[in-house]
Design a protein around this motif. Structure first.
Motif, PDB file in Angstrom:
ATOM      1  N   LEU A   1      50.710  47.247  39.766  1.00 29.45           N
ATOM      2  CA  LEU A   1      49.477  46.501  39.511  1.00 29.45           C
ATOM      3  C   LEU A   1      49.668  45.563  38.321  1.00 29.45           C
ATOM      4  O   LEU A   1      49.245  44.395  38.360  1.00 29.45           O
ATOM      5  N   GLY A   2      50.314  46.068  37.273  1.00 32.86           N
ATOM      6  CA  GLY A   2      50.570  45.245  36.096  1.00 32.86           C
ATOM      7  C   GLY A   2      51.420  44.029  36.424  1.00 32.86           C
ATOM      8  O   GLY A   2      51.170  42.930  35.904  1.00 32.86           O
TER       9      GLY A   2
ATOM     10  N   GLN B   1      51.475  42.417  39.192  1.00 31.41           N
ATOM     11  CA  GLN B   1      50.622  41.446  39.886  1.00 31.41           C
ATOM     12  C   GLN B   1      49.715  40.701  38.906  1.00 31.41           C
ATOM     13  O   GLN B   1      49.371  39.533  39.125  1.00 31.41           O
ATOM     14  N   LEU B   2      49.338  41.399  37.835  1.00 34.18           N
ATOM     15  CA  LEU B   2      48.421  40.801  36.853  1.00 34.18           C
ATOM     16  C   LEU B   2      49.160  40.126  35.696  1.00 34.18           C
ATOM     17  O   LEU B   2      48.529  39.558  34.809  1.00 34.18           O
ATOM     18  N   GLY B   3      50.495  40.217  35.708  1.00 35.50           N
ATOM     19  CA  GLY B   3      51.270  39.645  34.615  1.00 35.50           C
ATOM     20  C   GLY B   3      51.209  40.478  33.346  1.00 35.50           C
ATOM     21  O   GLY B   3      51.378  39.959  32.241  1.00 35.50           O
ATOM     22  N   LEU B   4      50.956  41.793  33.510  1.00 36.81           N
ATOM     23  CA  LEU B   4      50.859  42.685  32.350  1.00 36.81           C
ATOM     24  C   LEU B   4      51.916  43.783  32.458  1.00 36.81           C
ATOM     25  O   LEU B   4      52.326  44.167  33.558  1.00 36.81           O
TER      26      LEU B   4
END
Length: 226
Positions: free
Chosen positions: A193-194, A196-199
């Motif tokens: 998930l990170g 995908q969010l750039g995190l």
């Protein structure tokens, strides 16, 4: 990912030894402290077939390897313990839980000392033995650190439930049926998930790698390999 027969040969043996001793230690300590459930079921045993869990020992680590996960983990078939049979259920639960990771640390230390015997190994087998020892050191350190995460049903979760005051222990204990799902989510799904969010949400793996590094350094120093 190509996994060679040689690669399997230097990973399977140390992995089987590590999980077998880990689980047998739980059963042995439970038996010595009053509960013979594991002993009656044949789980106080050095036979790896008694402890292998098809999903946790084979499928899950394999999927993580093939998906290039930053941290590979797995688990064996949990040793059955009836905590109500223990002499002092809450305190003895802590000792039973600690037995597994403590055994992995002892195996890692034994492996560290075994490195000093490599000059005695015939030259044609030296690399194979050295690779087994390196992997044994890593596997046992990872198992000890991973299992001490304070999330039931991991050993660290059981230790926390046994030591924390009731108002904290009871809610933590109720997480046990969901513990493995929480771990898989934190180690696999959260980093995805990170990404995908750039995190960077790969927090658990980072903590595990860091702590494993400290354990490895300490074992190597203690055994004269530092």
């Amino acid at each position: 990912m190509n996994i060679s027969l040689y690669g399997l040969s230097v990973w399977v043996l140390p992995l089987l030894i590590a999980i077998t001793f880990h689980e047998a230690a739980h059963g042995f300590v439970a038996w010595r402290l009053g509960d013979n459930t594991a002993r009656q079921l044949g789980r106080v045993s050095f036979n790896p077939l008694k402890h292998i869990d098809p999903f946790g020992t084979v499928i899950l680590p394999g999927v993580l390897l093939l998906s290039h996960s930053p941290f590979v983990f797995g688990y064996a078939k949990p040793v059955p313990v009836n905590f109500r049979n223990l002499n002092h259920p809450r305190l003895d639960m802590v000792w039973v839980a600690l037995a597994g990771p403590a055994t992995n640390i002892l195996l890692a230390i034994a492996t560290g000392f075994a490195f000093h015997l490599l000059p005695l190994v015939p030259a044609e087998y030296a690399k194979w033995v050295a690779d087994n020892l390196k992997n044994s050191l890593l596997i046992n350190a990872v198992l000890a650190v991973f299992n001490m995460l304070p999330i039931p049903p991991l050993d660290g979760g059981r230790v926390a439930v046994g030591l924390l005051p009731n108002f904290l222990a009871y809610p933590l204990a109720r997480l046990e049926p969901y513990g493995m799902l929480i771990l898989i989510g934190a180690i696999i799904l959260l980093p995805l998930l990170g990404a995908q969010l750039g995190l960077n949400l790969d927090v658990i793996s980072t903590i595990l790698r860091t702590l494993t590094g400290y354990v490895l350094s300490a074992v190597l120093f203690l055994t004269g390999n530092g």
